[in-house]
Design a protein around this motif. Structure first.
Motif, short mmCIF file in Angstrom:
data_model
loop_
_atom_site.label_atom_id
_atom_site.label_comp_id
_atom_site.label_asym_id
_atom_site.label_seq_id
_atom_site.Cartn_x
_atom_site.Cartn_y
_atom_site.Cartn_z
N GLY A 101 151.75 25.40 -14.36
CA GLY A 101 153.01 25.66 -13.67
C GLY A 101 153.05 26.91 -12.83
O GLY A 101 154.13 27.30 -12.35
N ILE A 102 151.89 27.57 -12.60
CA ILE A 102 151.88 28.83 -11.88
C ILE A 102 152.46 28.68 -10.47
O ILE A 102 153.29 29.48 -10.03
CB ILE A 102 150.46 29.40 -11.80
CG1 ILE A 102 149.98 29.82 -13.20
CG2 ILE A 102 150.40 30.59 -10.85
CD1 ILE A 102 150.78 30.94 -13.81
N THR A 238 130.73 23.76 -15.18
CA THR A 238 131.69 22.96 -14.42
C THR A 238 133.00 22.97 -15.19
O THR A 238 133.01 22.70 -16.40
CB THR A 238 131.19 21.52 -14.25
OG1 THR A 238 129.97 21.52 -13.47
CG2 THR A 238 132.23 20.66 -13.55
N ALA A 239 134.09 23.30 -14.51
CA ALA A 239 135.39 23.41 -15.16
C ALA A 239 136.38 22.45 -14.54
O ALA A 239 136.26 22.06 -13.37
CB ALA A 239 135.93 24.84 -15.05
N VAL A 240 137.36 22.05 -15.34
CA VAL A 240 138.49 21.25 -14.86
C VAL A 240 139.74 22.09 -15.06
O VAL A 240 140.03 22.53 -16.18
CB VAL A 240 138.61 19.92 -15.61
CG1 VAL A 240 139.82 19.12 -15.10
CG2 VAL A 240 137.34 19.09 -15.44
N VAL A 241 140.48 22.33 -13.98
CA VAL A 241 141.66 23.20 -14.05
C VAL A 241 142.80 22.56 -13.26
O VAL A 241 142.58 21.72 -12.38
CB VAL A 241 141.37 24.60 -13.48
CG1 VAL A 241 140.24 25.28 -14.25
CG2 VAL A 241 141.05 24.53 -12.01
N PRO A 242 144.05 22.95 -13.54
CA PRO A 242 145.16 22.50 -12.70
C PRO A 242 144.99 23.07 -11.29
O PRO A 242 144.73 24.27 -11.12
CB PRO A 242 146.39 23.08 -13.39
CG PRO A 242 145.95 23.41 -14.79
CD PRO A 242 144.51 23.77 -14.68
N GLU A 243 145.13 22.24 -10.29
CA GLU A 243 144.94 22.70 -8.92
C GLU A 243 145.86 23.87 -8.58
O GLU A 243 145.47 24.80 -7.88
CB GLU A 243 145.18 21.54 -7.95
CG GLU A 243 144.88 21.86 -6.50
CD GLU A 243 145.01 20.65 -5.61
OE1 GLU A 243 144.31 20.60 -4.58
OE2 GLU A 243 145.82 19.75 -5.93
N SER A 244 147.09 23.82 -9.11
CA SER A 244 148.07 24.85 -8.79
C SER A 244 147.72 26.21 -9.38
O SER A 244 148.29 27.23 -8.98
CB SER A 244 149.45 24.42 -9.29
OG SER A 244 149.44 24.28 -10.70
N SER A 245 146.80 26.25 -10.33
CA SER A 245 146.46 27.51 -10.98
C SER A 245 145.40 28.30 -10.22
O SER A 245 145.10 29.45 -10.59
CB SER A 245 145.97 27.26 -12.41
OG SER A 245 144.72 26.58 -12.40
N LEU A 246 144.83 27.72 -9.17
CA LEU A 246 143.73 28.38 -8.49
C LEU A 246 144.20 29.54 -7.63
O LEU A 246 143.64 30.63 -7.66
CB LEU A 246 142.96 27.37 -7.62
CG LEU A 246 142.17 26.32 -8.40
CD1 LEU A 246 141.53 25.33 -7.44
CD2 LEU A 246 141.11 26.99 -9.25
N GLY A 247 145.26 29.32 -6.85
CA GLY A 247 145.74 30.38 -5.97
C GLY A 247 144.62 30.83 -5.05
O GLY A 247 143.85 30.04 -4.53
N GLY A 248 144.50 32.13 -4.88
CA GLY A 248 143.43 32.67 -4.03
C GLY A 248 142.34 33.33 -4.84
O GLY A 248 141.65 34.22 -4.34
#
Length: 292
Positions: A101-102, A238-248
């Protein structure tokens, strides 16, 4: 009974230590301790187990804790009502957010600040949905971004938000250069690191993989997206993360690839306590949380 006595008592219950509670309240330990003793004398019951240090709340203290949180929250809401009547809502909005939710909380906080220039915000990140709900019910947070399944009672008001897609983050050599998306079967052959099993984004991931006949066994698990990105940066993970948590925060040279077959999406909701009438801050948060 003074409001400051209740606030010092809440700080002590939260910090579990007289010195830390005093520091958080910007008073001396003796001032905080004396305020708690006066509260005990007025109520006629011991609230704190005391030895050489803080040893927890008594049964009566646990009961008073519930009411103290509500009284302090109601006082804050009253102050906000008066501020709104003067067209000057000036308070602090406290948000809790799960890793997925970031981006959502960033949008909401920005809109809230733009609409209410005198409102400041704090964000507690990396929490589970259950932790956020518990903090809402104890009036330690004003709103949270959670997985909607954790909004488990009529005392909670929820606003549905857009779901978040999971993506694969990997080094440049993890997959062939012409690979532009990653499947679950490809992940099964990769050195995988994932969020911890107790986190909702991981649970959604596992459910989708299991539904497609895949039971992936990660070699590293963590409750931090930052830790996953650091692992990928330092090694052949290799990681799986929420796309919204990547930021910059992505290091140069890393790849972000869509996860398909199955696609994994985590639903989100904004949640707050369903007070009636809603405090002015809750109304302001609701207004900026609805889809534009």
């Amino acid at each position: 009974m003074l409001l400051t006595q209740l606030e010092y008592f809440l700080a002590l219950a939260r910090e579990q230590h007289f010195g830390r509670a005093a520091a958080a309240s910007f008073v001396s330990p003796s001032t905080l301790s004396e305020a708690v003793r006066k509260l005990e004398a007025e109520l006629g019951v011991p609230l704190v187990h005391r030895g050489r240090s803080f040893e927890g709340l008594t049964g009566e203290g646990e009961l008073v804790l519930v009411w103290a949180r509500r009284i302090v929250a109601d006082h804050r809401a009253l102050s906000d009502e008066i501020a709104v009547a003067r067209e000057r809502l000036a308070t602090r909005a406290r948000f809790g957010v799960i890793p997925s939710g970031i981006a959502a909380v960033s949008r909401i906080v920005t809109r809230l600040s733009d609409a209410n220039p005198l409102v400041s915000c704090s964000i507690a990140s990396g929490l589970t949905s259950e932790e956020i709900v518990a903090r809402l019910r104890s009036y330690e947070l004003d709103a949270g971004i959670i997985h909607p399944s954790a909004a488990d009672g009529p005392d909670l008001h929820t606003v549905p938000l857009a779901s978040v897609r999971a993506v694969v983050v990997c080094g440049a050599d993890a997959f062939d250069a012409d690979v532009d998306e990653v499947t679950g079967e490809m992940l099964a052959r990769a050195p995988l690191c994932l969020l911890s099993p107790g986190m909702r984004a991981r649970q959604v991931f596992d459910q989708e993989m299991h539904a497609h006949g895949l039971d992936l066994a990660p070699r590293v698990e963590t409750d931090s997206v930052e830790a996953l990105l650091a692992l990928v940066s330092e090694g052949s993970w290799t990681a799986v993360v929420p796309e919204s948590s990547l930021g910059g925060r992505l290091d140069p040279g890393l790849r972000v690839l869509p996860l398909v077959d199955p696609e994994v999406r985590t639903p989100l909701a904004l949640v707050r306590i369903a007070d009636d009438p809603a405090p002015p801050l809750s109304t302001a948060i609701d207004a900026v949380s609805r889809p534009a």
